[in-house]
Design a protein around this motif. Structure first.
Motif, PDB file in Angstrom:
ATOM      1  N   ALA A 255      -5.495  13.384  -2.543  1.00 54.81           N
ATOM      2  CA  ALA A 255      -6.534  13.395  -1.517  1.00 54.81           C
ATOM      3  C   ALA A 255      -5.994  13.938  -0.199  1.00 54.81           C
ATOM      4  CB  ALA A 255      -7.092  11.993  -1.325  1.00 54.81           C
ATOM      5  N   LEU A 256      -4.796  13.529   0.173  1.00 52.18           N
ATOM      6  CA  LEU A 256      -4.187  14.018   1.411  1.00 52.18           C
ATOM      7  C   LEU A 256      -3.933  15.522   1.334  1.00 52.18           C
ATOM      8  CD1 LEU A 256      -1.682  11.111   2.143  1.00 52.18           C
ATOM      9  CD2 LEU A 256      -3.692  11.731   3.508  1.00 52.18           C
ATOM     10  N   GLU A 257      -3.454  15.989   0.182  1.00 48.61           N
ATOM     11  CA  GLU A 257      -3.193  17.417   0.016  1.00 48.61           C
ATOM     12  C   GLU A 257      -4.489  18.222   0.116  1.00 48.61           C
ATOM     13  OE1 GLU A 257      -1.290  17.855  -3.724  1.00 48.61           O
ATOM     14  OE2 GLU A 257       0.475  16.672  -3.165  1.00 48.61           O
ATOM     15  N   LEU A 258      -5.526  17.769  -0.610  1.00 54.01           N
ATOM     16  CA  LEU A 258      -6.786  18.500  -0.617  1.00 54.01           C
ATOM     17  C   LEU A 258      -7.480  18.440   0.741  1.00 54.01           C
ATOM     18  CD1 LEU A 258      -8.106  17.423  -4.129  1.00 54.01           C
ATOM     19  CD2 LEU A 258      -7.159  19.646  -3.480  1.00 54.01           C
ATOM     20  N   ALA A 259      -7.360  17.307   1.417  1.00 55.23           N
ATOM     21  CA  ALA A 259      -7.964  17.187   2.749  1.00 55.23           C
ATOM     22  C   ALA A 259      -7.288  18.130   3.737  1.00 55.23           C
ATOM     23  CB  ALA A 259      -7.859  15.746   3.242  1.00 55.23           C
TER      24      ALA A 259
ATOM     25  N   ARG B  97       0.651  -3.262  -3.137  1.00 53.41           N
ATOM     26  CA  ARG B  97       1.067  -1.872  -3.319  1.00 53.41           C
ATOM     27  C   ARG B  97      -0.063  -0.925  -2.896  1.00 53.41           C
ATOM     28  NH1 ARG B  97       3.475   0.430  -9.071  1.00 53.41           N
ATOM     29  NH2 ARG B  97       4.148   2.495  -8.309  1.00 53.41           N
ATOM     30  N   MET B  98      -1.299  -1.289  -3.227  1.00 49.93           N
ATOM     31  CA  MET B  98      -2.445  -0.494  -2.788  1.00 49.93           C
ATOM     32  C   MET B  98      -2.552  -0.473  -1.269  1.00 49.93           C
ATOM     33  SD  MET B  98      -5.453  -1.571  -5.481  1.00 49.93           S
ATOM     34  CE  MET B  98      -6.680  -0.716  -4.498  1.00 49.93           C
ATOM     35  N   ASP B  99      -2.229  -1.586  -0.649  1.00 53.17           N
ATOM     36  CA  ASP B  99      -2.269  -1.676   0.808  1.00 53.17           C
ATOM     37  C   ASP B  99      -1.375  -0.608   1.433  1.00 53.17           C
ATOM     38  OD1 ASP B  99      -2.787  -2.587   3.363  1.00 53.17           O
ATOM     39  OD2 ASP B  99      -1.318  -4.208   3.260  1.00 53.17           O
ATOM     40  N   ALA B 100      -0.195  -0.436   0.865  1.00 56.47           N
ATOM     41  CA  ALA B 100       0.721   0.581   1.386  1.00 56.47           C
ATOM     42  C   ALA B 100       0.138   1.982   1.224  1.00 56.47           C
ATOM     43  CB  ALA B 100       2.064   0.472   0.667  1.00 56.47           C
ATOM     44  N   ASP B 101      -0.495   2.238   0.084  1.00 53.71           N
ATOM     45  CA  ASP B 101      -1.076   3.562  -0.147  1.00 53.71           C
ATOM     46  C   ASP B 101      -2.300   3.792   0.731  1.00 53.71           C
ATOM     47  OD1 ASP B 101       0.685   4.711  -2.085  1.00 53.71           O
ATOM     48  OD2 ASP B 101      -0.102   3.302  -3.557  1.00 53.71           O
TER      49      ASP B 101
ATOM     50  N   ARG C 247      -1.093   4.709   4.105  1.00 57.35           N
ATOM     51  CA  ARG C 247      -0.684   6.114   4.141  1.00 57.35           C
ATOM     52  C   ARG C 247      -1.897   7.022   4.290  1.00 57.35           C
ATOM     53  NH1 ARG C 247       1.094   8.916   0.260  1.00 57.35           N
ATOM     54  NH2 ARG C 247       0.620   7.545  -1.516  1.00 57.35           N
ATOM     55  N   LEU C 248      -2.959   6.700   3.542  1.00 53.41           N
ATOM     56  CA  LEU C 248      -4.171   7.503   3.619  1.00 53.41           C
ATOM     57  C   LEU C 248      -4.772   7.457   5.018  1.00 53.41           C
ATOM     58  CD1 LEU C 248      -6.353   9.085   1.893  1.00 53.41           C
ATOM     59  CD2 LEU C 248      -7.559   6.897   1.783  1.00 53.41           C
ATOM     60  N   ILE C 249      -4.864   6.263   5.578  1.00 61.38           N
ATOM     61  CA  ILE C 249      -5.441   6.101   6.918  1.00 61.38           C
ATOM     62  C   ILE C 249      -4.592   6.823   7.953  1.00 61.38           C
ATOM     63  CG2 ILE C 249      -5.981   4.407   8.707  1.00 61.38           C
ATOM     64  CD1 ILE C 249      -6.544   2.428   6.334  1.00 61.38           C
ATOM     65  N   SER C 250      -3.284   6.645   7.850  1.00 63.12           N
ATOM     66  CA  SER C 250      -2.387   7.289   8.805  1.00 63.12           C
ATOM     67  C   SER C 250      -2.470   8.811   8.714  1.00 63.12           C
ATOM     68  CB  SER C 250      -0.949   6.821   8.552  1.00 63.12           C
ATOM     69  OG  SER C 250      -0.049   7.470   9.398  1.00 63.12           O
ATOM     70  N   GLY C 251      -2.627   9.318   7.488  1.00 57.69           N
ATOM     71  CA  GLY C 251      -2.639  10.762   7.306  1.00 57.69           C
ATOM     72  C   GLY C 251      -3.941  11.419   7.716  1.00 57.69           C
ATOM     73  N   LEU C 252      -5.040  10.666   7.743  1.00 59.93           N
ATOM     74  CA  LEU C 252      -6.338  11.279   8.004  1.00 59.93           C
ATOM     75  C   LEU C 252      -6.974  10.861   9.324  1.00 59.93           C
ATOM     76  CD1 LEU C 252      -7.988  11.022   4.459  1.00 59.93           C
ATOM     77  CD2 LEU C 252      -6.890  13.008   5.498  1.00 59.93           C
ATOM     78  N   GLN C 253      -6.454   9.819   9.960  1.00 60.66           N
ATOM     79  CA  GLN C 253      -7.138   9.326  11.154  1.00 60.66           C
ATOM     80  C   GLN C 253      -7.042  10.326  12.309  1.00 60.66           C
ATOM     81  OE1 GLN C 253      -5.418   5.667  12.460  1.00 60.66           O
ATOM     82  NE2 GLN C 253      -3.359   6.500  12.711  1.00 60.66           N
ATOM     83  N   ASP C 254      -8.177  10.507  12.966  1.00 62.37           N
ATOM     84  CA  ASP C 254      -8.256  11.316  14.167  1.00 62.37           C
ATOM     85  C   ASP C 254      -9.549  10.926  14.886  1.00 62.37           C
ATOM     86  OD1 ASP C 254     -10.359  12.656  12.850  1.00 62.37           O
ATOM     87  OD2 ASP C 254      -9.008  14.182  12.065  1.00 62.37           O
TER      88      ASP C 254
ATOM     89  N   VAL D 293     -14.339   8.809  10.242  1.00 65.44           N
ATOM     90  CA  VAL D 293     -14.801   7.440  10.005  1.00 65.44           C
ATOM     91  C   VAL D 293     -14.345   7.032   8.610  1.00 65.44           C
ATOM     92  CG1 VAL D 293     -16.796   5.914   9.764  1.00 65.44           C
ATOM     93  CG2 VAL D 293     -16.802   7.726  11.485  1.00 65.44           C
ATOM     94  N   PHE D 294     -13.689   5.892   8.522  1.00 64.28           N
ATOM     95  CA  PHE D 294     -13.272   5.341   7.244  1.00 64.28           C
ATOM     96  C   PHE D 294     -14.303   4.315   6.780  1.00 64.28           C
ATOM     97  CE2 PHE D 294      -9.312   6.809   9.142  1.00 64.28           C
ATOM     98  CZ  PHE D 294      -8.704   7.464   8.074  1.00 64.28           C
ATOM     99  N   VAL D 295     -14.754   4.478   5.548  1.00 64.28           N
ATOM    100  CA  VAL D 295     -15.628   3.487   4.914  1.00 64.28           C
ATOM    101  C   VAL D 295     -14.895   3.023   3.659  1.00 64.28           C
ATOM    102  CG1 VAL D 295     -17.877   3.023   3.887  1.00 64.28           C
ATOM    103  CG2 VAL D 295     -17.680   4.658   5.787  1.00 64.28           C
ATOM    104  N   ILE D 296     -14.371   1.818   3.728  1.00 59.79           N
ATOM    105  CA  ILE D 296     -13.570   1.293   2.619  1.00 59.79           C
ATOM    106  C   ILE D 296     -14.276   0.065   2.059  1.00 59.79           C
ATOM    107  CG2 ILE D 296     -11.339   0.383   1.909  1.00 59.79           C
ATOM    108  CD1 ILE D 296     -10.043   2.065   4.045  1.00 59.79           C
ATOM    109  N   THR D 297     -14.561   0.113   0.776  1.00 56.77           N
ATOM    110  CA  THR D 297     -15.320  -0.960   0.149  1.00 56.77           C
ATOM    111  C   THR D 297     -14.824  -1.172  -1.277  1.00 56.77           C
ATOM    112  OG1 THR D 297     -17.576  -1.747  -0.281  1.00 56.77           O
ATOM    113  CG2 THR D 297     -17.138   0.571  -0.738  1.00 56.77           C
ATOM    114  N   ALA D 298     -15.418  -2.134  -1.953  1.00 51.24           N
ATOM    115  CA  ALA D 298     -15.132  -2.399  -3.365  1.00 51.24           C
ATOM    116  C   ALA D 298     -16.438  -2.384  -4.131  1.00 51.24           C
ATOM    117  CB  ALA D 298     -14.434  -3.748  -3.530  1.00 51.24           C
TER     118      ALA D 298
END
Length: 567
Positions: A201-205, A240-244, A247-254, A258-263
């Motif tokens: 996802a980070l690469e494609l983004a 372990r998911m928390d760490a990933d 990473r996703l949030i850190s790599g994409l935040q600007d 807007v992050f929408v994280i749900t289950a």
């Protein structure tokens, strides 16, 4: 009149066997009705979904769709939404995740309530479309075609939005997600996969700069099914998911993301889901980023899709019944008004297909439309129940008549059989609720592959409880006479008939409960799913009738042996 015992016993035996066959057939029919439910509110022609814009490669373990060489430039000021679905992440586990807790401090920290059933495919579809299962026509995880309702993926693709999807390849089947400008799909395995999805996802983004990025992380669900949601392994997986996720949030935040994280759903402690338990149906839903409001509250899972669409300035999926949440989006007055208009448009379709086109009246706003649709549903339910009432009463009346005839043939046999019936319910329900700790819930079995074995075990327990009920009835039977008689004292017919009489009493009391469900919800699933708590009990009742009715073949042997050796 001793011949009457023989006649009654034979009749009871045939009624039990006929009931067993009928219950078995009805259970299969009712289950198929749910699994193959066709929503009258969906569009199975899918007029908005053309052929995928990218060629479909040969099936491989991983499928990576790279962005085309020439694409329109993304606006530097346009809002971007990163929608992450953490499969099987419980609300409790999410509160222990550092990355999510950080996001909670900068946006709307809400709890979303899932519709029923709380299974993966239905709830994925609800998140992406705003349509619950009775509207979407995706009632179970056995659904294996393109969903017949519009999703955020459809809207983004048709609007020419820059879209990236990183998810299991189920998303290709269900949502034609391979139409995304750039995407990554992988086979669902029991290995940890979230790190790979985040990496891709980070690469494609980075290379494609999407306006909507949809990511699905499957590992919490896998761990819960394998070890249980209360296990150390599940806690380790979510850590372990928390760490990933971090990473996703850190790599994409600007300043435009807007992050929408749900289950999609949670899990009970043992690992199952699909039912109505709060730990299964209440899941995290975090909206954080520019334009979101700091706060907390409750939402419906159907609200996620219209809110995400509004954040992106897109049209809301056509069959959405959710709301644009003004307690999540700042300066949302225009968005809410647009959402209400689009909801009203779908409500008109809904009312028309229910034959109630004029019932919306002057409704315009969410509360008014909801109230009007609720009245339409209630009126249809009342009408359906009136239609089913004669047949339900006939079924319940036949069951009551069987009990009356049992007592008329022999009050002693009737009392003994009813005593055995009480013993049956005590044993069966004691095993179900106390020993196994089950509820009337789809969460009772851990995964769909255990459905058949689950019901077979309940049938075996019902058969065992019925045999014990016959023993109890036979133990009580001679005590109702001043001078007890054994089978060899001219009472062989009565002792043999007592077994089928006891199973008949159990079957009759179960049939009355089935008749109630038939009146309340019906065997056919036409325009809505039944209340699945009572639907689950209905299936259990039918499996019990199947097992107990078959036990009528052994019941005479049991009562004879007890009578032969009764002290």
């Amino acid at each position: 009149m001793r011949w009457l015992s023989w006649v009654a016993g034979v009749l009871a035996l045939f009624v039990c066997l006929g009931s067993a066959f009928g219950a078995y057939e009805l259970a299969g029919y009712s289950w198929d009705q749910v699994v193959s439910y066709k929503s009258p509110f969906a569009d199975y022609e899918r007029p908005w979904a053309d052929e995928p814009s990218l060629p479909t490669p040969a099936e491989t373990e991983q499928t990576l769709y790279l962005p085309p060489e020439t694409t329109r430039e993304a606006s530097e000021t346009a809002r971007r939404v990163v929608l992450v679905i953490c499969d099987g992440l419980t609300l409790d586990a999410s509160t222990k995740m550092t990355g999510l807790n950080t996001l909670r401090q900068y946006g709307a920290n809400t709890v979303a309530t899932t519709p029923q059933p709380s299974l993966s495919y239905p709830t994925w579809t609800t998140i992406l479309s705003g349509a619950p299962p009775n509207v979407s026509g995706v009632p179970t995880n056995w659904f294996d075609a393109a969903v017949p309702v519009e999703t955020l993926i459809d809207v983004a693709w048709r609007d020419g939005r820059r879209l990236v999807v990183a998810a299991p390849d189920d998303f290709k089947t269900l949502y034609s997600a391979d139409r995304a400008g750039a995407s990554f799909f992988d086979k669902w395995t029991d290995k940890y996969m979230s790190a790979t999805y985040v990496d891709r996802a980070l690469e494609l983004a980075e290379s494609y700069q999407p306006e909507l990025l949809v990511i699905h992380l499957p590992d919490a669900d896998e761990s819960a099914h394998a070890y249980g949601a209360a296990s150390e392994q599940y806690a380790a997986t979510t850590k372990r998911m928390d760490a990933d996720l971090s990473r996703l949030i850190s790599g994409l935040q600007d300043d435009r993301t807007v992050f929408v994280i749900t289950a999609d759903h949670g899990h009970v402690a043992a690992g199952g889901h699909g039912g109505w338990e709060s730990e299964v149906t209440r899941v995290p839903a975090i909206f954080a980023g520019p334009g979101t409001i700091l706060g907390q509250g409750d939402i419906a899972q159907v609200d996620i899709a219209p809110t995400v669409a509004s954040l992106l300035g897109m049209r809301i999926p056509q069959q959405s019944v959710g709301r644009v949440r003004d307690d999540i989006i700042a300066d949302s007055e225009g968005m809410v008004a647009t959402g209400e208009r689009e909801y009203l448009a779908f409500a008109r379709v809904y009312a028309s297909r229910m034959g109630q086109s004029a019932s919306l009246g002057k409704a315009q706003h969410y509360d008014e439309v909801d109230a009007a649709l609720s009245k339409i549903d209630d009126a249809r339910l009342v009408k359906d129940r009136e239609t089913r009432l004669p047949m339900a009463l006939a079924g319940a009346g036949a069951a009551l008549l069987a009990l009356v005839l049992l007592f008329a043939a022999s009050w002693r046999a009737g009392v003994a059989a009813m005593t055995g019936t009480v013993a049956y319910y005590a044993i069966y329900n004691g095993l179900y609720f106390l020993v196994h700790g089950y509820l009337w819930s789809l969460s009772a079995f851990n995964t769909e592959e255990y459905v058949q074995s689950f019901f077979y075990m309940r049938m075996a327990e019902a058969a065992l409880a019925a045999l014990i009920a016959c023993v109890v009835a036979a133990a009580v039977y001679p005590m109702l006479r001043a001078r007890p008689r054994t089978p060899h004292h001219g009472f062989l017919g009565g002792w043999l008939a007592l077994g089928p009489a006891t199973t008949l009493a159990i079957v009759a009391t179960l049939a009355i409960q089935v008749a109630w469900f038939f009146w309340a919800w019906g065997a056919d699933v036409v325009w809505r799913l039944p209340d699945l708590k009572w639907g689950f009990k209905y299936d259990l009742d039918l499996t019990q009738i199947t097992a107990v009715g078959a036990v009528a073949l052994l019941a005479p042997v049991v009562t004879y042996l007890v009578g032969r050796y009764h002290p």
